[in-house]
Write a protein that holds these residues in place. Structure first.
Motif, PDB file in Angstrom:
ATOM      1  N   SER A   1      29.210  52.417  44.709  1.00 30.88           N
ATOM      2  CA  SER A   1      29.322  51.194  43.918  1.00 30.88           C
ATOM      3  C   SER A   1      30.626  51.183  43.132  1.00 30.88           C
ATOM      4  O   SER A   1      31.052  52.196  42.569  1.00 30.88           O
ATOM      5  N   LEU A   2      31.255  50.010  43.096  1.00 33.66           N
ATOM      6  CA  LEU A   2      32.514  49.866  42.372  1.00 33.66           C
ATOM      7  C   LEU A   2      32.342  50.244  40.894  1.00 33.66           C
ATOM      8  O   LEU A   2      33.264  50.756  40.254  1.00 33.66           O
ATOM      9  N   LYS A   3      31.157  50.010  40.344  1.00 31.96           N
ATOM     10  CA  LYS A   3      30.897  50.322  38.937  1.00 31.96           C
ATOM     11  C   LYS A   3      30.847  51.825  38.675  1.00 31.96           C
ATOM     12  O   LYS A   3      30.919  52.253  37.521  1.00 31.96           O
ATOM     13  N   ASP A   4      30.697  52.614  39.729  1.00 30.46           N
ATOM     14  CA  ASP A   4      30.633  54.073  39.554  1.00 30.46           C
ATOM     15  C   ASP A   4      32.019  54.710  39.539  1.00 30.46           C
ATOM     16  O   ASP A   4      32.142  55.915  39.319  1.00 30.46           O
ATOM     17  N   TYR A   5      33.039  53.910  39.815  1.00 37.58           N
ATOM     18  CA  TYR A   5      34.419  54.394  39.727  1.00 37.58           C
ATOM     19  C   TYR A   5      34.987  54.019  38.356  1.00 37.58           C
ATOM     20  O   TYR A   5      34.564  53.037  37.732  1.00 37.58           O
ATOM     21  N   THR A   6      35.975  54.775  37.901  1.00 41.28           N
ATOM     22  CA  THR A   6      36.688  54.372  36.690  1.00 41.28           C
ATOM     23  C   THR A   6      37.597  53.198  37.024  1.00 41.28           C
ATOM     24  O   THR A   6      38.160  53.128  38.117  1.00 41.28           O
ATOM     25  N   ARG A   7      37.701  52.259  36.091  1.00 45.16           N
ATOM     26  CA  ARG A   7      38.545  51.084  36.318  1.00 45.16           C
ATOM     27  C   ARG A   7      39.988  51.487  36.628  1.00 45.16           C
ATOM     28  O   ARG A   7      40.636  50.943  37.506  1.00 45.16           O
ATOM     29  N   GLU A   8      40.497  52.419  35.865  1.00 46.59           N
ATOM     30  CA  GLU A   8      41.899  52.804  36.013  1.00 46.59           C
ATOM     31  C   GLU A   8      42.180  53.352  37.402  1.00 46.59           C
ATOM     32  O   GLU A   8      43.204  53.017  38.013  1.00 46.59           O
ATOM     33  N   SER A   9      41.277  54.155  37.930  1.00 54.13           N
ATOM     34  CA  SER A   9      41.514  54.740  39.250  1.00 54.13           C
ATOM     35  C   SER A   9      41.429  53.684  40.345  1.00 54.13           C
ATOM     36  O   SER A   9      42.154  53.754  41.331  1.00 54.13           O
ATOM     37  N   VAL A  10      40.546  52.689  40.167  1.00 47.91           N
ATOM     38  CA  VAL A  10      40.443  51.606  41.147  1.00 47.91           C
ATOM     39  C   VAL A  10      41.743  50.805  41.180  1.00 47.91           C
ATOM     40  O   VAL A  10      42.299  50.517  42.247  1.00 47.91           O
ATOM     41  N   ARG A  11      42.243  50.454  40.009  1.00 45.07           N
ATOM     42  CA  ARG A  11      43.439  49.629  39.930  1.00 45.07           C
ATOM     43  C   ARG A  11      44.698  50.398  40.326  1.00 45.07           C
ATOM     44  O   ARG A  11      45.714  49.785  40.681  1.00 45.07           O
ATOM     45  N   ASP A  12      44.624  51.721  40.259  1.00 44.13           N
ATOM     46  CA  ASP A  12      45.758  52.534  40.704  1.00 44.13           C
ATOM     47  C   ASP A  12      46.055  52.336  42.182  1.00 44.13           C
ATOM     48  O   ASP A  12      47.179  52.546  42.636  1.00 44.13           O
ATOM     49  N   HIS A  13      45.050  51.926  42.951  1.00 42.86           N
ATOM     50  CA  HIS A  13      45.196  51.787  44.407  1.00 42.86           C
ATOM     51  C   HIS A  13      45.385  50.331  44.830  1.00 42.86           C
ATOM     52  O   HIS A  13      45.286  50.022  46.010  1.00 42.86           O
ATOM     53  N   MET A  14      45.637  49.433  43.842  1.00 50.08           N
ATOM     54  CA  MET A  14      45.733  48.004  44.156  1.00 50.08           C
ATOM     55  C   MET A  14      46.997  47.386  43.595  1.00 50.08           C
ATOM     56  O   MET A  14      47.566  47.866  42.618  1.00 50.08           O
ATOM     57  N   SER A  15      47.413  46.297  44.242  1.00 45.64           N
ATOM     58  CA  SER A  15      48.464  45.428  43.712  1.00 45.64           C
ATOM     59  C   SER A  15      48.037  43.989  43.941  1.00 45.64           C
ATOM     60  O   SER A  15      47.367  43.677  44.936  1.00 45.64           O
ATOM     61  N   ILE A  16      48.445  43.120  43.008  1.00 49.47           N
ATOM     62  CA  ILE A  16      48.109  41.701  43.112  1.00 49.47           C
ATOM     63  C   ILE A  16      49.397  40.882  43.017  1.00 49.47           C
ATOM     64  O   ILE A  16      50.192  41.070  42.100  1.00 49.47           O
ATOM     65  N   VAL A  17      49.594  40.015  43.988  1.00 47.80           N
ATOM     66  CA  VAL A  17      50.706  39.064  43.960  1.00 47.80           C
ATOM     67  C   VAL A  17      50.080  37.679  43.951  1.00 47.80           C
ATOM     68  O   VAL A  17      49.427  37.287  44.923  1.00 47.80           O
ATOM     69  N   SER A  18      50.249  36.969  42.842  1.00 50.49           N
ATOM     70  CA  SER A  18      49.582  35.675  42.702  1.00 50.49           C
ATOM     71  C   SER A  18      50.586  34.540  42.659  1.00 50.49           C
ATOM     72  O   SER A  18      51.809  34.746  42.604  1.00 50.49           O
ATOM     73  N   GLN A  19      50.057  33.343  42.674  1.00 48.03           N
ATOM     74  CA  GLN A  19      50.893  32.149  42.590  1.00 48.03           C
ATOM     75  C   GLN A  19      51.611  32.088  41.242  1.00 48.03           C
ATOM     76  O   GLN A  19      52.789  31.739  41.166  1.00 48.03           O
TER      77      GLN A  19
END
Length: 611
Positions: free
Chosen positions: A435-453
């Protein structure tokens, strides 16, 4: 109110660090300040009484709080410094030296107390702003869509300035002013208890009249702080949208809006100032009136021989001073009331819901190994209408999944659940079966990038804006990222190259240039999971082509991508296309499969607009 006050005092921790030294500084300041006025008596007596003192003591007399004891102590000191022979000039010299020393000590302890207070004020203000800013940045993303940004800024900047005086004035109310009042009263009693008792009748009158003014300050203070927040918000919105305002010839409207708020704020400020400023002249008038009465009563005591002329003059001087700490004491209560009102506004910010904290046993996400799963996910804002309903979706590692559909269908909301800007109302999201809730937020976001409008850039250099994607990135890595993002050519043409400041929110750049810097930032981070939220929708044809090439470079490799777009060129080659309509998955498949169904997707392609 008391609860708010106690919470505000907590910002001054540890209070003992400031309160204990301030207690002694205030005590000695009050003592020496009071003695300065008592010295008027021997100075006047020496100047106008030609007779020598009757008896000069042979030893230091016992300390007693009366005029005779203090005089004997002085004459004993005189006998030690000079010969016992009485010489008026020498007495005056000794009195002058003692007066200078006592004045020096009085002002020394006054300075030390003021410095302690300033240290407490500055550190408290720093701690408050740090805590408020940290809390604001930890809040969930939905909070900011419901609040005026200017109001938040006002609370962090203006309200804390009001609150700080509530905290620092606490020590002054507790120590300095009471010590001064007690010191002055003590000296007045030493000089003449009859006159002191008569004079004390006027002090409660001063306190009651000024106190009635203070009670009326709290409501205008709270309202004026609210108006200031509205004014800051209007100012921020006006500066941010100045081009739109001018394009619609709406400068007159926005001026009137600002002028109305400013006028109301000024009216409230004047209302408070009128009451605050009335306290000082009123107390002074009452003090002078009391002195006039005391002159009559004290004159009879002098004429009757129960009070020396020098003592009477010293008494009048002390009484004229005692109204000052009384007035300050009451004014400080007014500041405390205003501080509490500002504190209540601050605590609405501090008590606002922040992001749900990570579970105590949350683990670090070490990358995406298999897939992302949505299992019967539902979501609504603040318990209102559901934005997403029973979403079940699987995104395998390395896949490019496109989310399309009519505007308002829930595409962006769905993508914002992955970095946990929000958590599902029902159902769950899993990464590699956890479950995504079982991960720390910081570690999840470490593996992501967002490019928005809505490209978010900061008033800083080009290099620093890109470097946010990777802490400690070298200049060579940044340059390499800009080449992949098709941004290196226009950067080289800038006046200072990578050191060029791009202005507030990147206003010195075009939309396409801003977007390519955002893509370069994402490329530098080299994320395993990439979210593209209509990254080309607001660009012209030429800029779109350059940005699209940059996005194609970004989408290569073993990267998992979620693409929200309304242009066919962006999503045509996606591994999977998911059509979101009214918060539900209406269709799912490849471009060819969905075209064959001749459903919602086919109609959107036909219109060539995925709004």
């Amino acid at each position: 109110m008391f609860k708010t006050y106690m919470r505000l005092i907590g910002f001054a921790r540890p209070v003992k660090k400031y309160a204990i030294p301030y207690f002694f500084y205030s005590l000695f300041y009050a003592l020496f300040n009071s003695l300065t006025f008592v010295l008027i008596i021997p100075i006047l007596n020496t100047m106008f009484d030609t007779a020598a003192p009757m008896n000069i003591p042979d030893k230091m007399p016992a300390l007693e709080f009366n005029q005779e004891s203090l005089a004997n102590m002085f004459y004993y000191t005189y006998s030690v410094v000079f010969t016992p022979y009485y010489d008026r000039s020498k007495v005056l010299l000794l009195l002058a030296v003692i007066t200078v020393i006592i004045s020096f000590l009085s002002n020394l302890f006054r300075y030390l107390g003021a410095w302690t207070m300033e240290n407490m004020r500055t550190r408290t203000l720093q701690r408050m702003r740090d805590e408020m800013f940290a809390h604001v940045t930890d809040m969930h993303a939905g909070y900011f869509s419901d609040q005026q940004k200017g109001d938040i800024i006002s609370k962090i900047t203006s309200d804390v300035n009001v609150v700080q005086f509530c905290i620092t004035n606490t020590l002054q109310v507790a120590f300095r002013e009471p010590f001064l009042i007690i010191g002055y009263l003590s000296m007045m009693i030493i000089i003449s208890w009859e006159l002191a008792l008569f004079s004390a009748l006027f002090l409660p009158i001063v306190a009651l009249l000024i106190g009635s003014i203070v009670k009326r300050l709290r409501h205008p203070a709270r309202t004026s702080q609210k108006r200031l927040g509205e004014m800051v918000s209007t100012l921020d919105e006006s500066l941010s949208g100045i081009k739109v305002i001018k394009s619609y010839n709406a400068t007159g409207y926005i001026k009137r809006k600002f002028f109305d708020i400013n006028a109301d704020f000024s009216r409230l400020t004047l209302s408070m100032a009128r009451r605050q400023q009335l306290a000082s002249p009123m107390s002074e008038f009452l003090g002078i009136s009391a002195v006039g009465v005391i002159l009559v009563f004290g004159g009879t005591l002098v004429a009757g021989g129960t009070l020396e002329a020098g003592g009477f003059i010293a008494f009048v001087a002390i009484f004229s001073q005692i109204t000052r700490p009384v007035r300050t004491f009451i004014d400080q209560f007014a500041n405390i009331n205003q501080g509490i009102a500002a504190g209540e506004r601050i605590f609405t910010l501090i008590d606002a819901e922040s992001e749900i904290q990570d579970k105590p046993d949350a683990v670090k996400m070490n990358g995406l190994k298999d897939k992302i799963e949505f299992r019967n996910v539902c979501f609504s804002y603040d318990g209102q209408r559901e934005v997403l309903s029973n979403i079940s979706l699987e995104i395998k590692r390395g896949e490019t999944v496109a989310l399309v559909g009519p505007s308002g269908g829930g595409k962006s909301t769905l993508s914002e659940l992955i970095p946990r800007f929000y958590d599902p109302t029902k159902g769950e999201i899993l990464i590699d079966g956890i479950s995504l809730k079982d991960y720390t937020r910081e570690s999840v976001r470490d593996h992501m990038s967002i490019v928005s409008q809505d490209t978010i850039l900061f008033n800083d250099s080009i290099e620093n804006n890109i470097a946010m994607g990777k802490h400690g990135a070298t200049h060579g890595e940044i340059v390499a990222a800009t080449r992949i993002a098709n941004a290196d050519k226009f950067i080289d043409e800038m006046p200072d190259g990578y050191s060029t400041n791009i202005g507030d929110r990147g206003d010195k750049l075009s939309g396409g240039q801003r977007q390519r810097l955002s893509i370069a930032r994402a490329i530098l981070k080299n994320p395993e999971i990439l979210i593209l939220d209509e990254a080309t929708s607001a660009l012209d044809t030429e800029s779109e082509k350059l940005v699209q090439e940059a996005l194609n470079n970004l989408l290569t490799g073993d990267r998992t991508s979620i693409v929200i777009a309304h242009r066919l060129s962006t999503i045509y080659n996606a591994d999977k296309i998911v059509v979101i309509d009214h918060g539900c998955i209406a269709e799912e498949g490849t471009h060819q499969e969905l075209m064959a169904k001749n459903g919602i997707y086919a109609k959107l392609v036909e219109m060539q607009s995925f709004d």
